[in-house]
Motif scaffolding. Sequence first.
Motif, PDB file in Angstrom:
ATOM      1  N   SER A   1       0.779  -1.092   0.229  1.00  0.00           N
ATOM      2  CA  SER A   1       0.157  -0.049  -0.114  1.00  0.00           C
ATOM      3  C   SER A   1       0.766   1.521  -0.143  1.00  0.00           C
ATOM      4  O   SER A   1      -0.071   2.513  -0.590  1.00  0.00           O
ATOM      5  N   ILE A   2       2.315   1.011   0.000  1.00  0.00           N
ATOM      6  CA  ILE A   2       2.714   2.205   0.755  1.00  0.00           C
ATOM      7  C   ILE A   2       3.749   1.888  -0.835  1.00  0.00           C
ATOM      8  O   ILE A   2       4.489   3.198  -1.741  1.00  0.00           O
ATOM      9  N   LEU A   3       4.339   1.172  -1.230  1.00  0.00           N
ATOM     10  CA  LEU A   3       5.440   1.178  -2.572  1.00  0.00           C
ATOM     11  C   LEU A   3       4.139   1.244  -3.630  1.00  0.00           C
ATOM     12  O   LEU A   3       5.254   1.807  -4.238  1.00  0.00           O
ATOM     13  N   VAL A   4       2.846   1.127  -4.059  1.00  0.00           N
ATOM     14  CA  VAL A   4       2.380   1.303  -4.751  1.00  0.00           C
ATOM     15  C   VAL A   4       2.727   3.510  -5.182  1.00  0.00           C
ATOM     16  O   VAL A   4       2.785   3.869  -6.149  1.00  0.00           O
ATOM     17  N   PRO A   5       2.183   3.486  -3.784  1.00  0.00           N
ATOM     18  CA  PRO A   5       1.892   5.207  -4.173  1.00  0.00           C
ATOM     19  C   PRO A   5       3.498   5.539  -4.158  1.00  0.00           C
ATOM     20  O   PRO A   5       3.114   6.848  -4.952  1.00  0.00           O
ATOM     21  N   LEU A   6       4.551   4.915  -3.923  1.00  0.00           N
ATOM     22  CA  LEU A   6       5.820   5.637  -3.870  1.00  0.00           C
ATOM     23  C   LEU A   6       6.094   5.791  -5.858  1.00  0.00           C
ATOM     24  O   LEU A   6       6.126   6.639  -5.953  1.00  0.00           O
ATOM     25  N   VAL A   7       6.454   4.339  -6.472  1.00  0.00           N
ATOM     26  CA  VAL A   7       6.217   4.055  -7.585  1.00  0.00           C
ATOM     27  C   VAL A   7       5.423   5.288  -8.686  1.00  0.00           C
ATOM     28  O   VAL A   7       6.148   6.232  -9.515  1.00  0.00           O
ATOM     29  N   PHE A   8       3.957   5.572  -8.087  1.00  0.00           N
ATOM     30  CA  PHE A   8       2.869   6.161  -9.113  1.00  0.00           C
ATOM     31  C   PHE A   8       3.815   7.769  -8.502  1.00  0.00           C
ATOM     32  O   PHE A   8       4.257   8.909 -10.063  1.00  0.00           O
ATOM     33  N   VAL A   9       4.704   8.111  -7.911  1.00  0.00           N
ATOM     34  CA  VAL A   9       5.260   9.118  -7.773  1.00  0.00           C
ATOM     35  C   VAL A   9       5.672   9.591  -8.180  1.00  0.00           C
ATOM     36  O   VAL A   9       6.154  10.514  -8.376  1.00  0.00           O
ATOM     37  N   LEU A  10       7.278   8.125  -7.551  1.00  0.00           N
ATOM     38  CA  LEU A  10       8.211   8.705  -8.509  1.00  0.00           C
ATOM     39  C   LEU A  10       8.274   8.703  -9.997  1.00  0.00           C
ATOM     40  O   LEU A  10       9.390   9.322 -10.746  1.00  0.00           O
ATOM     41  N   SER A  11       7.348   8.016 -10.581  1.00  0.00           N
ATOM     42  CA  SER A  11       7.403   7.672 -12.170  1.00  0.00           C
ATOM     43  C   SER A  11       6.568   9.585 -12.858  1.00  0.00           C
ATOM     44  O   SER A  11       7.698   9.896 -13.664  1.00  0.00           O
ATOM     45  N   LEU A  12       5.812  10.376 -12.166  1.00  0.00           N
ATOM     46  CA  LEU A  12       5.063  11.502 -11.942  1.00  0.00           C
ATOM     47  C   LEU A  12       6.493  12.365 -12.082  1.00  0.00           C
ATOM     48  O   LEU A  12       6.846  13.439 -12.973  1.00  0.00           O
TER      49      LEU A  12
END
Length: 511
Positions: free
Chosen positions: A398-409
Motif C-alpha cells: 500500500s506504500i510501495l504503489v503510491p511511491l512508484v506512481f509519485v516517482l514516475s510522475l
Amino acid sequence: MDILFALFDGILIALQPMNLGLAILGVVIGLFVGAMPGLGSVNGVAILLPFTFVIQGISGDATSPMIFLAAVYYGAMYGGAISSVALGIPGASTAVATTFDGRPLALQGKAHIALMAAALASFAGATVSNMMFTGFAPMLASVALDFGNPEIFALMLLAFATFAGLGGDDFPKTIFSICFGLALSAVGFDIISGEPRLIFFDIQGFSHGIRFLVLAIGIYGISEMLWTMNASRGKSSMSKVEVSFASMTNALIRFGEAWRGTLIGSVIGFFVGILPAAGATPASLMAYGVTKMTSRDGDAYGKGCIDGVAAPEAANNSASTGAMLPMMTLGIPGSPTTAVLLAGMVIWGLEPGPLLFTAQPDFVWPLIGSFYISNFIAVLVNIAFIPLFLWMLRMPFSILVPLVFVLSLVGTYAAYMNMFDVWLMVLVGLGGFFMRMLDYPVAPAVLAIVLGPIAEPTLRQTLLQYETFTIFFTRPIAGPITVTAIVLILLPGLRLLWRRWRAARVGTAGN
C-alpha cells in the motif's frame, strides 16, 4: 610496456587524496542519480558540470574535475539497475533491458540475487572495457571512423534481429509490436524535409516526438504497478526478501551462472559503445537479445534469468567506457553523456582529438587510471548498499504503489520539465497495461523506439548518398552485418512454419 608504465603513473595520480575523495563522492552521487527515474547519467553530469569549476579552482588543473565527472558517470551506470530491480522503473534508458529479468527476480523474492548480479556484471563489463581502452585506443578509434551511415544502419538492423524473438512464440504479435514502436519513434518532424508528421490531433506537444523515457517509465512504472496490482489483488511477493550474510553469499555464488551473459555483454558493449551516436542503450539491448538467442533455455528469459540481468548491465557499463574512446581520440562524443563531458573538456582548455594522448599525457593517463579506481569503488559501494535497496522491497504494498506512481510522475517531469510528457507517460502506462492484458509483448515496442531514431536517419542518408539498397551488401563491413541480420530476422518465422508443418504432419498421420 610504455603504456603499462604510463597507466601505473596515472593510477598513482588518481589515488592522490583529493582525486580519490572526488572519485568516491562522484560514485556515491552517481549511484543515487542513476537510481532516480528520469535523471540518469546525462542529467547528473550536466547538473554537476558547474560544480567542477569549484574543483578546478582548488586543484588548479582539469584532471580532478574530469575524474569527478567520470566517477559520477560510472556511479550512474551502476545505479540504473537499482530502480529497475527494486521498483520495476528503469532509472535510465540504459537500464531498460535490466528490467526484463530483474523485475521478475524481485517479484520472486530474489532481488538480492539480481542486484548482486547487476553489480558484479557491471564491474566485469567496465573492467574488460577499461583494459581494451587502455591497450587499443588509437587502433579502435580508426575502426570507429570506418563506420559510416551504411554500417550504423546495418548494426541497428542486427539489433532489431536480436530482439525479434523477445515477444515469445507469437511471432506476428512481436512484429506488430516492433512496427508500432517504429511508428511512435517517427512522431515529430521529418529529419529530411522538416515537415511535421504523425502530430496526432495537431497537438503541439507531439512536435518534439515521443521521448524514450516517457515510454519507458510509463510502461515499466505505471503499467507494471497496474499489472502487479491486478495479478496479486493487493498482495505482493516483493516483501519476502531476507537480508543476511548467508543470502548475500548465495547471491555471490549464483553469479557464476551468469558468466556467459557477462562475457557477451562486455564485448558487445565496448564495440557498440565506441561507435559515434550509438551509446549504452543500444548496446544493452543488443547484448540481451544476443544472450537470449544463443542460450539453450531462451524461454527462461523474461521470467527471472540471472543471465538476463548480467548481460545488459555488463554491456551498458562496458559501453560507457567505450563511448569515452571516440570522445578523447577523435573529439566525437560516443553518447549523450560523453557529449557533456566533451563540453567540459573544451571549457577547461583541452582539445580532444588524435593529439590528446601525446600533447596532454598528464591529463589522459590519470583520467584512464581513475576509470579503474572508480569502477572498483562503484562495485564496493553498490554491494554495501544492497541491504538499503532491499529495504524498499520490504515496504507494504500500500506504500510501495503510491511511491512508484509519485516517482514516475516526478522523474518524468524532472527529465523534461513538461506537463504534456507527464500526461503522455500516464497514457502510455495505461496502454502498456492493456497490451499486456491482450498478451501483446511490450518489450519489442520499447526497444524499437530506442533504435528508430538512429536507424531512420542513417538509412535515409545512405539512400540519398548512394541511391541504391545494394550498398548495404557490397561494403566490406556493412555487408556481412546486413546478411547476418536478415538471417536472424527470418529464423523465428521459419521456426514457426516448421512447427506448424510438423504439427500438421503428425495430425495427418494420426488420422
